[in-house]
Design a protein around this motif. Structure first.
Motif, PDB file in Angstrom:
ATOM      1  N   LEU A 237       0.827  -1.213   0.000  1.00 45.75           N
ATOM      2  CA  LEU A 237       0.000   0.000   0.000  1.00 45.75           C
ATOM      3  C   LEU A 237       0.859   1.260   0.000  1.00 45.75           C
ATOM      4  CD1 LEU A 237      -2.844  -0.895   2.539  1.00 45.75           C
ATOM      5  CD2 LEU A 237      -2.914  -0.975   0.040  1.00 45.75           C
ATOM      6  N   PRO A 238       0.469   2.277  -0.762  1.00 44.11           N
ATOM      7  CA  PRO A 238       1.204   3.556  -0.743  1.00 44.11           C
ATOM      8  C   PRO A 238       1.125   4.189   0.649  1.00 44.11           C
ATOM      9  CG  PRO A 238      -0.368   3.456  -2.581  1.00 44.11           C
ATOM     10  CD  PRO A 238      -0.672   2.305  -1.684  1.00 44.11           C
ATOM     11  N   LEU A 239       1.942   5.211   0.874  1.00 50.57           N
ATOM     12  CA  LEU A 239       1.979   5.861   2.185  1.00 50.57           C
ATOM     13  C   LEU A 239       0.889   6.919   2.333  1.00 50.57           C
ATOM     14  CD1 LEU A 239       5.850   6.290   2.627  1.00 50.57           C
ATOM     15  CD2 LEU A 239       4.367   4.596   3.714  1.00 50.57           C
ATOM     16  N   HIS A 240       0.633   7.653   1.268  1.00 50.62           N
ATOM     17  CA  HIS A 240      -0.301   8.784   1.368  1.00 50.62           C
ATOM     18  C   HIS A 240      -1.750   8.310   1.242  1.00 50.62           C
ATOM     19  CE1 HIS A 240      -2.126  12.711   0.780  1.00 50.62           C
ATOM     20  NE2 HIS A 240      -0.968  13.240   1.167  1.00 50.62           N
ATOM     21  N   PRO A 241      -2.654   8.825   2.114  1.00 49.79           N
ATOM     22  CA  PRO A 241      -4.069   8.414   2.059  1.00 49.79           C
ATOM     23  C   PRO A 241      -4.730   8.601   0.698  1.00 49.79           C
ATOM     24  CG  PRO A 241      -3.632   9.612   4.083  1.00 49.79           C
ATOM     25  CD  PRO A 241      -2.393   9.706   3.262  1.00 49.79           C
ATOM     26  N   LYS A 242      -4.378   9.679  -0.010  1.00 45.37           N
ATOM     27  CA  LYS A 242      -4.994   9.917  -1.321  1.00 45.37           C
ATOM     28  C   LYS A 242      -4.577   8.860  -2.338  1.00 45.37           C
ATOM     29  CE  LYS A 242      -6.077  14.853  -1.114  1.00 45.37           C
ATOM     30  NZ  LYS A 242      -7.519  14.618  -1.213  1.00 45.37           N
TER      31      LYS A 242
ATOM     32  N   MET B  23      -6.820  -2.413   6.618  1.00 41.89           N
ATOM     33  CA  MET B  23      -5.372  -2.553   6.793  1.00 41.89           C
ATOM     34  C   MET B  23      -4.708  -1.230   7.179  1.00 41.89           C
ATOM     35  SD  MET B  23      -4.255  -4.866   3.547  1.00 41.89           S
ATOM     36  CE  MET B  23      -4.739  -6.592   3.401  1.00 41.89           C
ATOM     37  N   VAL B  24      -5.387  -0.128   6.905  1.00 45.10           N
ATOM     38  CA  VAL B  24      -4.791   1.197   7.121  1.00 45.10           C
ATOM     39  C   VAL B  24      -4.865   1.554   8.606  1.00 45.10           C
ATOM     40  CG1 VAL B  24      -4.985   3.644   6.547  1.00 45.10           C
ATOM     41  CG2 VAL B  24      -5.425   1.910   4.804  1.00 45.10           C
ATOM     42  N   PRO B  25      -3.778   2.044   9.204  1.00 44.74           N
ATOM     43  CA  PRO B  25      -3.805   2.459  10.614  1.00 44.74           C
ATOM     44  C   PRO B  25      -4.889   3.513  10.852  1.00 44.74           C
ATOM     45  CG  PRO B  25      -1.565   2.482   9.762  1.00 44.74           C
ATOM     46  CD  PRO B  25      -2.459   2.256   8.587  1.00 44.74           C
TER      47      PRO B  25
ATOM     48  N   ILE C  21      -9.175   8.110   8.651  1.00 46.52           N
ATOM     49  CA  ILE C  21     -10.129   9.210   8.432  1.00 46.52           C
ATOM     50  C   ILE C  21      -9.744   9.999   7.188  1.00 46.52           C
ATOM     51  CG2 ILE C  21     -11.180  11.276   9.416  1.00 46.52           C
ATOM     52  CD1 ILE C  21     -11.961   8.632  10.753  1.00 46.52           C
ATOM     53  N   ASP C  22      -8.455  10.331   7.064  1.00 42.19           N
ATOM     54  CA  ASP C  22      -7.997  11.049   5.859  1.00 42.19           C
ATOM     55  C   ASP C  22      -8.252  10.224   4.608  1.00 42.19           C
ATOM     56  OD1 ASP C  22      -7.141  13.242   7.292  1.00 42.19           O
ATOM     57  OD2 ASP C  22      -5.084  12.505   7.515  1.00 42.19           O
ATOM     58  N   LEU C  23      -8.040   8.914   4.716  1.00 49.76           N
ATOM     59  CA  LEU C  23      -8.299   8.027   3.584  1.00 49.76           C
ATOM     60  C   LEU C  23      -9.785   8.046   3.226  1.00 49.76           C
ATOM     61  CD1 LEU C  23      -7.918   5.702   1.584  1.00 49.76           C
ATOM     62  CD2 LEU C  23      -7.882   4.119   3.524  1.00 49.76           C
ATOM     63  N   PHE C  24     -10.625   7.922   4.219  1.00 48.85           N
ATOM     64  CA  PHE C  24     -12.072   7.886   3.976  1.00 48.85           C
ATOM     65  C   PHE C  24     -12.541   9.180   3.323  1.00 48.85           C
ATOM     66  CE2 PHE C  24     -16.580   8.018   5.131  1.00 48.85           C
ATOM     67  CZ  PHE C  24     -16.967   6.718   4.814  1.00 48.85           C
ATOM     68  N   GLU C  25     -12.032  10.321   3.776  1.00 46.91           N
ATOM     69  CA  GLU C  25     -12.424  11.623   3.218  1.00 46.91           C
ATOM     70  C   GLU C  25     -11.890  11.822   1.809  1.00 46.91           C
ATOM     71  OE1 GLU C  25     -12.755  14.132   7.428  1.00 46.91           O
ATOM     72  OE2 GLU C  25     -11.057  14.473   6.091  1.00 46.91           O
ATOM     73  N   SER C  26     -10.874  11.044   1.419  1.00 43.31           N
ATOM     74  CA  SER C  26     -10.310  11.152   0.068  1.00 43.31           C
ATOM     75  C   SER C  26     -11.082  10.343  -0.961  1.00 43.31           C
ATOM     76  CB  SER C  26      -8.846  10.690   0.070  1.00 43.31           C
ATOM     77  OG  SER C  26      -8.064  11.488   0.931  1.00 43.31           O
ATOM     78  N   LEU C  27     -11.969   9.466  -0.494  1.00 45.47           N
ATOM     79  CA  LEU C  27     -12.755   8.634  -1.406  1.00 45.47           C
ATOM     80  C   LEU C  27     -13.917   9.420  -1.990  1.00 45.47           C
ATOM     81  CD1 LEU C  27     -12.951   5.438   0.847  1.00 45.47           C
ATOM     82  CD2 LEU C  27     -11.580   5.671  -1.231  1.00 45.47           C
ATOM     83  N   SER C  28     -14.443   8.953  -3.121  1.00 45.80           N
ATOM     84  CA  SER C  28     -15.660   9.557  -3.673  1.00 45.80           C
ATOM     85  C   SER C  28     -16.837   9.197  -2.772  1.00 45.80           C
ATOM     86  CB  SER C  28     -15.918   9.034  -5.085  1.00 45.80           C
ATOM     87  OG  SER C  28     -16.251   7.650  -5.040  1.00 45.80           O
ATOM     88  N   THR C  29     -17.921   9.950  -2.877  1.00 42.87           N
ATOM     89  CA  THR C  29     -19.099   9.696  -2.044  1.00 42.87           C
ATOM     90  C   THR C  29     -19.621   8.278  -2.258  1.00 42.87           C
ATOM     91  OG1 THR C  29     -19.698  12.029  -2.202  1.00 42.87           O
ATOM     92  CG2 THR C  29     -21.405  10.532  -1.453  1.00 42.87           C
ATOM     93  N   GLU C  30     -19.597   7.820  -3.510  1.00 40.36           N
ATOM     94  CA  GLU C  30     -20.081   6.469  -3.816  1.00 40.36           C
ATOM     95  C   GLU C  30     -19.210   5.405  -3.141  1.00 40.36           C
ATOM     96  OE1 GLU C  30     -19.626   8.871  -6.049  1.00 40.36           O
ATOM     97  OE2 GLU C  30     -21.751   9.309  -6.454  1.00 40.36           O
ATOM     98  N   GLU C  31     -17.886   5.616  -3.156  1.00 41.76           N
ATOM     99  CA  GLU C  31     -16.978   4.673  -2.504  1.00 41.76           C
ATOM    100  C   GLU C  31     -17.189   4.683  -0.989  1.00 41.76           C
ATOM    101  OE1 GLU C  31     -15.064   2.591  -3.920  1.00 41.76           O
ATOM    102  OE2 GLU C  31     -14.883   3.287  -5.976  1.00 41.76           O
ATOM    103  N   GLU C  32     -17.425   5.867  -0.428  1.00 43.37           N
ATOM    104  CA  GLU C  32     -17.674   5.970   1.012  1.00 43.37           C
ATOM    105  C   GLU C  32     -18.913   5.176   1.404  1.00 43.37           C
ATOM    106  OE1 GLU C  32     -15.767  10.400   1.975  1.00 43.37           O
ATOM    107  OE2 GLU C  32     -17.910  10.177   1.567  1.00 43.37           O
ATOM    108  N   GLU C  33     -19.982   5.345   0.627  1.00 42.91           N
ATOM    109  CA  GLU C  33     -21.229   4.625   0.918  1.00 42.91           C
ATOM    110  C   GLU C  33     -21.018   3.114   0.822  1.00 42.91           C
ATOM    111  OE1 GLU C  33     -24.572   6.016  -1.334  1.00 42.91           O
ATOM    112  OE2 GLU C  33     -24.063   8.109  -1.017  1.00 42.91           O
TER     113      GLU C  33
END
Length: 449
Positions: free
Chosen positions: A26-31, A52-54, A59-71
């Motif tokens: 996995l990459p390091l950056h949430p985006k 798997m993400v700490p 939270i930063d990862l979740f906020e970087s996802l599209s709304t559809e991916e979040e749902e």
């Protein structure tokens, strides 16, 4: 490693249950992780990677996802996981997620929030859909004018970690009304005994929570801001809007304008996520309207049926004429729509713009009239009256197209409508109908003598 290769290798490792190796890829950056999740083929894989993400990155990862991916992720998480995520999300990102969900699900998720976060979420969701209030976050640093710089810096150290930004602090009076702004740079450079009132700027650029998002975006662009305070009708500070939130607004507005210019009803979802029936309806609606308008052309031609039989060569040049008129009208409309969007053109400039475009249209029309005249002479071998008819009609059509293309977007703005509604296809259709009438009327005057 290319994203496609990374996703393929990651899915193979997950299938083989080699989770430690998968996590190491996995990459390091949430985006970047969000981009990987978006490319994964199944919801199960996406959920595995997310878990798997700490937690400090989750939270930063979740906020970087599209709304559809979040749902999609929320549907696979436990109630406890959802509660933690929703409470830790920034209010503006959480609002964007909730406003896309069905009402029943919104009620359920709001019940997961702490009393404080629930009050914030409900307050933001009560603002109109296109208002700045839907973008605000209450995570800002507030100071009071009578405290010292030393006390202000101590306060920033205590609360700053939880705030959206600490580079600009907002100064309030005893009634919690916004009276000034002070930068972190000024605080650091000032002596510790100095009062905030002595170094703050009282000239604060701000917006109302009920102002349109696009208006706020224009203020950001005009003043080169990174953060914009949002106040209520009594000048009490409600929160802030950050530039990254307005970038999304600008992207949405530009996308909508492009769609309208192309005579497409704006689609709320990305192209690959929109279903077939939605695309079918939104793309066919304006085409049906344009077909109905274009049918007037046949009625106009029918009115000149007898004259067309006598001068059949007129029809040879009709496509050139209406295409040229449509292109000229679209040129004019695009220039004016762009000017209205950037603020270069205002509604009060209506007569100035129309006069300028009419003169430009006349000048271009004269040039094209000469081109059209020569074109007919070469093709029809000395038919002077026919050549003059085509040339003069082309000149008048281009001038008319330029005027219509300039006037209609400004009229739309005056009526509080989006100028982009005056799309290229719509302008071209209007000019087609008018151009056919101009063409045959001028031909009748010259050739009917």
């Amino acid at each position: 490693m290319q994203i496609e290769n990374l996703v393929e290798e990651l899915e193979n490792l997950l299938k083989e249950k080699r989770y430690t190796e998968a996590k190491s890829l996995l990459p390091l950056h949430p985006k970047d992780i969000a981009q990987v999740i978006a490319e994964l083929s199944t919801s199960t894989f996406k959920l595995f990677v997310f878990r798997m993400v700490p937690y400090e990155k989750a939270i930063d990862l979740f906020e970087s996802l599209s709304t559809e991916e979040e749902e999609e992720l929320l549907s696979g998480l436990s109630s406890r996981e959802i509660r933690d995520i929703l409470n830790d999300m920034s209010p503006d990102d959480r609002t964007e997620l909730l406003e896309e969900m069905p009402a029943e699900l919104v009620k359920k998720f709001i019940s997961y929030l702490s009393p404080q976060e629930r009050a914030i979420a409900i307050a933001i969701l009560n603002y109109p859909d296109d208002s700045v209030g839907r973008l605000i976050t209450p995570d800002f640093v507030q100071l009071y004018e009578d405290i010292s710089v030393e006390a202000a810096l101590l306060h920033i150290r205590q609360v700053g970690i939880k705030k959206e930004t600490v580079y600009h602090c907002y100064v309030l009076d005893s009634a919690k009304k916004l009276i000034g702004i002070v930068s972190l740079k000024k605080l650091v450079l000032a002596s510790s005994e100095t009062r905030i009132s002595e170094i703050m700027s009282r000239s604060v650029i701000k917006v109302s929570a009920f102002d349109d998002k696009e208006e706020a975006a224009n203020i950001f662009k005009h003043y080169d801001l990174l953060v914009l305070p949002v106040v209520d009708n009594n000048n009490k500070l409600l929160g802030i809007v950050t530039f990254d939130d307005l970038v999304d607004v600008l992207e949405e507005e530009v996308t909508e304008d492009f769609e309208r210019i192309a005579a497409v009803v704006p689609v709320d979802k990305p192209y690959m996520e929109a279903n077939f029936l939605e695309l079918l309806w939104k793309r066919s609606f304006w085409l049906i309207v344009l077909v109905a308008l274009e049918s007037i052309s046949s009625l106009v031609m029918k009115n000149y049926e007898g004259f067309i039989h006598r001068w059949l060569p007129l029809t040879f040049f009709l496509p050139i004429l209406i295409a040229t008129g449509g292109n000229a009208g679209t040129q004019s409309a695009m220039m004016v729509i762009r000017g209205l969007t950037t603020g270069d053109i205002r509604v009060g400039n209506f007569f100035k713009v129309v006069f300028r475009e009419s003169f430009l249209g006349l000048s271009i029309g004269i040039i094209l009239a000469g081109v059209g005249l020569l074109r007919v002479l070469l093709q029809e071998g000395g038919q002077w009256r026919l050549s003059i008819s085509v040339g003069v009609a082309m000149g008048f059509t281009v001038m008319f197209a330029a005027i219509i293309g300039a006037a209609l977007p400004i009229i739309c703005r005056r009526l509080k409508l989006d100028p982009a509604l005056m799309s290229g296809p719509l302008i071209a259709t209007i000019v087609d109908v008018a151009g056919i009438f101009i063409y045959f009327q001028i031909a009748l005057m010259i050739l009917g003598l």
